[in-house]
Write an enzyme that holds these catalytic residues in place. Structure first.
Site: not given
Ligand code: PMT
Length: 402
Positions: A210, A289, A323, A341
């Site tokens: 991503n 590949k 986040f 969560k």
């Molecule tokens: O890296 P940058 O370019 O500075 O951009 C910052 C950002 C936009 C990536 C950051 O601010 C942000 O939003 N990070 C979380 C991105 C994300 O995966 O969000 P989500 O809504 O899909 O996930 C929710 C939360 O679960 C997040 O805290 C994520 O880290 C966590 N997660 C998600 C999936 C997974 N398998 N394991 C996790 O821990």
């Protein structure tokens, strides 16, 4: 005001008319108790004589890369190791460009490359030079490497022009140094931060990933360090230099990130999950590949472990901050993540604006917890990280040190 006793400050001076302000700056540092040593470039000595700094600091001034008596004095490595902080004030456009490119053709640049200490720059140059995309690009690269940028100020310049590029006043520079050495709000606290994207391999050359650059997570790591925390940064593949002074655990895939997090999560007080972890991985990774012979191909994806949910479900769980990256219904989705969560806080950002969020220096957050929320308006990720850490410290301390 933070006392600077026992703090060793290496003051680098490069060539610019603002070099005269460095004399006052060194005096203010010493007044607050700091030990100051000065390194001058050849150009700096055209503006102010080393003798001034020798008299003010009580120490000899360094300028030559190859000193005849270096074996008895501090050479560049010794100076690099000696400093708690290297401040380059003024930092000229030329020194900034060379720092950005990793040049080591004078003593100051060599020390900057060799030091493990924090580095701060007080840029000072003509406003056109400052606004030139080359300077902006150089400064952005240095900021990304965790170098602190203090200023510049705007106003009337020595050349008669008006605009951004004036070096900050010595008293303002002193307050930045004091802030850096302030016993932080999170002193004694152990914080783990995840940052960047993960890569889920398809075959030996391709992967699913991503747009995360890691900038938000790295800014949080710097802010946590500045607040006095012991920081572990678990980072996916990014092009950023981690700030000095933290533990870095590298990983590629979500599974690797999970393993790295779980290896030391038991030691942590706070967990901040800013990484954009891939929700799915490819079921079977091809060992060779994949050839593009078929007109269509299908990949079967399997859900990855949710690292944040796993940490929040631990019996002895740290204070958990998630986040939420959303393109619509920010509040609704963020609150649902907070609840499902079992998080202590969630920082929600929109990721459908090319000017904010993913892969840029700017972001905006709305932070939610069970009985409250706060908007952190659009600003640099550096500033945003400081504001978010302050909110986290307030909530954490309310729960753990009531
Ligand atoms: O890296 P940058 O370019 O500075 O951009 C910052 C950002 C936009 C990536 C950051 O601010 C942000 O939003 N990070 C979380 C991105 C994300 O995966 O969000 P989500 O809504 O899909 O996930 C929710 C939360 O679960 C997040 O805290 C994520 O880290 C966590 N997660 C998600 C999936 C997974 N398998 N394991 C996790 O821990």
């Amino acid at each position: 005001m933070t006392d600077l006793h026992n703090k060793k400050i290496l003051l680098g001076i490069s060539g610019g008319i603002a070099a005269y302000k460095a004399a006052e700056f060194s005096r203010l540092l010493i007044k607050q108790g700091a030990t100051v040593r000065v390194v001058m470039t050849a150009a700096a000595q055209e503006f102010i004589r080393p003798l001034t700094f020798q008299a003010l600091t009580g120490n000899r001034v360094y300028s030559e890369l190859f000193e005849a008596d270096a074996q008895n004095a501090m050479d560049h490595i010794d100076l690099a190791r000696w400093a708690d902080l290297l401040v380059i004030a003024p930092a000229s456009a030329n020194t900034i460009a060379k720092l950005a490119d990793g040049y080591a053709d004078n003593l100051l640049l060599t020390i900057a490359l060799a030091t493990q200490s924090r580095i701060a720059l007080a840029p000072a140059m003509n406003q056109q030079m400052y606004q030139n995309p080359a300077s902006a690009d150089n400064l952005a690269r240095l900021r990304d490497r965790g170098i602190q940028l203090w200023g510049p100020d705007e106003g009337l310049q020595a050349c008669g022009e008006t605009g951004p590029g004036r070096m900050l006043e010595p008293a303002v520079l002193l307050s930045h140094v004091q802030r850096l050495f302030q016993p932080g709000r999170l002193t004694g606290c152990r914080i783990m931060i995840t940052a960047g994207p993960t890569r889920e391999a398809i075959d030996p050359v391709r992967y699913i990933s991503n747009r995360s650059s890691g900038k938000m997570g790295y800014a949080l790591a710097q802010a946590a360090l500045d607040a006095g925390a012991a920081v572990t940064l678990v980072t996916g593949p990014v092009c950023l230099q981690p700030p000095a002074g933290l533990r870095v655990l590298k990983c590629q895939s979500a599974e690797e990130m999970y393993q790295q997090v779980m290896s030391t999560i038991g030691e942590q007080d706070i967990f901040i999950a800013s990484a954009a972890v891939a929700d799915y991985r490819v079921d079977t990774i091809a060992s060779e590949k994949i050839k593009k012979s078929a007109p269509q191909m299908q990949l079967t994806l399997t859900k990855n472990k949710d690292i944040l949910a796993a940490v929040a479900a631990l019996e002895r769980k740290p204070f958990c901050v998630g986040f939420a990256a959303e393109t619509s219904d920010l509040e609704q989705y963020a609150l649902s993540k907070l609840e499902k969560k079992k998080l202590d806080m969630v920082a929600a950002n929109r990721v459908d604006d090319p000017q904010s969020g993913f892969d840029v220096d700017i972001n905006a957050l709305t932070v939610f917890w069970t009985d409250g929320s706060q908007q952190l308006p659009r600003q640099s990720k550096t500033q945003l990280a400081i504001a978010l850490l302050e909110l986290i410290a307030q909530r954490y301390q309310r729960i753990h040190q009531p």
